[in-house]
Design a protein around this motif. Structure first.
Motif, PDB file in Angstrom:
ATOM      1  N   GLU A 113       0.833  -1.214   0.000  1.00  0.00           N
ATOM      2  CA  GLU A 113       0.000   0.000   0.000  1.00  0.00           C
ATOM      3  C   GLU A 113       0.867   1.263   0.000  1.00  0.00           C
ATOM      4  O   GLU A 113       0.655   2.172  -0.802  1.00  0.00           O
ATOM      5  CB  GLU A 113      -0.926  -0.024   1.218  1.00  0.00           C
ATOM      6  CG  GLU A 113      -2.069   0.943   1.137  1.00  0.00           C
ATOM      7  CD  GLU A 113      -3.156   0.496   0.166  1.00  0.00           C
ATOM      8  OE1 GLU A 113      -3.732   1.383  -0.477  1.00  0.00           O
ATOM      9  OE2 GLU A 113      -3.418  -0.707   0.039  1.00  0.00           O
ATOM     10  N   ASP A 114       1.843   1.312   0.891  1.00  0.00           N
ATOM     11  CA  ASP A 114       2.713   2.487   0.983  1.00  0.00           C
ATOM     12  C   ASP A 114       3.605   2.625  -0.251  1.00  0.00           C
ATOM     13  O   ASP A 114       3.872   3.736  -0.712  1.00  0.00           O
ATOM     14  CB  ASP A 114       3.578   2.432   2.245  1.00  0.00           C
ATOM     15  CG  ASP A 114       2.753   2.629   3.510  1.00  0.00           C
ATOM     16  OD1 ASP A 114       1.663   3.248   3.432  1.00  0.00           O
ATOM     17  OD2 ASP A 114       3.182   2.170   4.577  1.00  0.00           O
ATOM     18  N   ALA A 115       4.067   1.506  -0.794  1.00  0.00           N
ATOM     19  CA  ALA A 115       4.904   1.553  -2.000  1.00  0.00           C
ATOM     20  C   ALA A 115       4.105   2.113  -3.171  1.00  0.00           C
ATOM     21  O   ALA A 115       4.603   2.955  -3.934  1.00  0.00           O
ATOM     22  CB  ALA A 115       5.457   0.167  -2.329  1.00  0.00           C
ATOM     23  N   CYS A 116       2.865   1.672  -3.333  1.00  0.00           N
ATOM     24  CA  CYS A 116       2.028   2.193  -4.418  1.00  0.00           C
ATOM     25  C   CYS A 116       1.728   3.679  -4.214  1.00  0.00           C
ATOM     26  O   CYS A 116       1.722   4.449  -5.178  1.00  0.00           O
ATOM     27  CB  CYS A 116       0.728   1.400  -4.518  1.00  0.00           C
ATOM     28  SG  CYS A 116       0.947  -0.264  -5.200  1.00  0.00           S
ATOM     29  N   LYS A 117       1.514   4.062  -2.977  1.00  0.00           N
ATOM     30  CA  LYS A 117       1.261   5.481  -2.697  1.00  0.00           C
ATOM     31  C   LYS A 117       2.481   6.321  -3.085  1.00  0.00           C
ATOM     32  O   LYS A 117       2.355   7.367  -3.722  1.00  0.00           O
ATOM     33  CB  LYS A 117       0.946   5.680  -1.212  1.00  0.00           C
ATOM     34  CG  LYS A 117       0.640   7.131  -0.850  1.00  0.00           C
ATOM     35  CD  LYS A 117       0.484   7.325   0.646  1.00  0.00           C
ATOM     36  CE  LYS A 117      -0.894   6.897   1.067  1.00  0.00           C
ATOM     37  NZ  LYS A 117      -1.145   7.230   2.495  1.00  0.00           N
ATOM     38  N   ARG A 118       3.671   5.854  -2.728  1.00  0.00           N
ATOM     39  CA  ARG A 118       4.894   6.591  -3.075  1.00  0.00           C
ATOM     40  C   ARG A 118       5.089   6.643  -4.588  1.00  0.00           C
ATOM     41  O   ARG A 118       5.445   7.685  -5.139  1.00  0.00           O
ATOM     42  CB  ARG A 118       6.121   5.964  -2.398  1.00  0.00           C
ATOM     43  CG  ARG A 118       7.427   6.648  -2.740  1.00  0.00           C
ATOM     44  CD  ARG A 118       7.437   8.087  -2.250  1.00  0.00           C
ATOM     45  NE  ARG A 118       8.667   8.754  -2.638  1.00  0.00           N
ATOM     46  CZ  ARG A 118       8.738  10.014  -3.024  1.00  0.00           C
ATOM     47  NH1 ARG A 118       7.657  10.774  -3.038  1.00  0.00           N
ATOM     48  NH2 ARG A 118       9.881  10.543  -3.369  1.00  0.00           N
ATOM     49  N   LEU A 119       4.864   5.536  -5.271  1.00  0.00           N
ATOM     50  CA  LEU A 119       5.000   5.525  -6.726  1.00  0.00           C
ATOM     51  C   LEU A 119       3.992   6.477  -7.371  1.00  0.00           C
ATOM     52  O   LEU A 119       4.296   7.135  -8.364  1.00  0.00           O
ATOM     53  CB  LEU A 119       4.840   4.113  -7.273  1.00  0.00           C
ATOM     54  CG  LEU A 119       5.997   3.166  -6.965  1.00  0.00           C
ATOM     55  CD1 LEU A 119       5.641   1.741  -7.366  1.00  0.00           C
ATOM     56  CD2 LEU A 119       7.277   3.623  -7.643  1.00  0.00           C
ATOM     57  N   GLY A 120       2.804   6.569  -6.797  1.00  0.00           N
ATOM     58  CA  GLY A 120       1.808   7.522  -7.289  1.00  0.00           C
ATOM     59  C   GLY A 120       2.272   8.953  -7.120  1.00  0.00           C
ATOM     60  O   GLY A 120       2.086   9.789  -8.017  1.00  0.00           O
ATOM     61  N   GLN A 121       2.882   9.268  -5.969  1.00  0.00           N
ATOM     62  CA  GLN A 121       3.432  10.612  -5.745  1.00  0.00           C
ATOM     63  C   GLN A 121       4.522  10.920  -6.757  1.00  0.00           C
ATOM     64  O   GLN A 121       4.566  12.014  -7.320  1.00  0.00           O
ATOM     65  CB  GLN A 121       4.016  10.730  -4.329  1.00  0.00           C
ATOM     66  CG  GLN A 121       3.015  10.712  -3.227  1.00  0.00           C
ATOM     67  CD  GLN A 121       3.681  10.596  -1.854  1.00  0.00           C
ATOM     68  OE1 GLN A 121       4.798  10.099  -1.724  1.00  0.00           O
ATOM     69  NE2 GLN A 121       2.967  11.037  -0.827  1.00  0.00           N
TER      70      GLN A 121
END
Length: 140
Positions: free
Chosen positions: A66-74
């Motif tokens: 979840e956090d990895a996808c959020k960072r990649l989205g940023q």
């Protein structure tokens, strides 16, 4: 134009059949799918091969999906490509961040990814840190 036409046609068809509103339709992009291989991190749980898919929701066996996808989205919103290597002519501090290595392959933002990460100098340490938690938190 074509997208508007397709969406309008689908909406009209759904309304005519009484199906109600359609779920969001994403015709033009596929989810980001990455394989992350980490070794020599100094943390047994962080080493290994992890799959990550970022789409409507995070999926895969990545420990911080979840956090990895959020960072990649940023990073996608900021533009640029966090998977590009450090330029050869870049001046980097000669600080050693430890033996950790990572190899990321797959697709991100519709582009092929084949990136290697290390912590061999200040530039590489910054590059690694920029994509945490896709790569694990490691301190040399």
């Amino acid at each position: 134009m074509l997208r508007s036409l397709v969406l309008a046609t689908l909406a009209t068809a759904a309304g005519a059949t009484g199906l109600g509103p359609l779920p969001p339709l994403n015709l033009f992009s596929s989810p980001d799918t990455l394989t992350v291989v980490v070794e020599k991190s100094g943390h047994p749980d962080a080493d290994g091969t992890f799959e990550l898919t970022c789409g409507d929701r995070a999926a895969g066996n990545h420990p911080a999906a979840e956090d990895a996808c959020k960072r990649l989205g940023q990073l996608a919103k900021e533009g640029g490509d966090p998977f590009l290597p450090v330029p050869r002519d870049q001046m980097c501090t000669q600080v050693y961040g430890g033996p950790a290595l990572a190899h990321v392959t797959g697709t991100w933002q519709g582009r092929k990814v084949d990136a290697r990460f290390s912590r061999e100098n200040g530039c590489e340490i910054d590059r690694w840190g920029n994509v945490e938690p896709l790569l694990p938190l490691v301190r040399g």
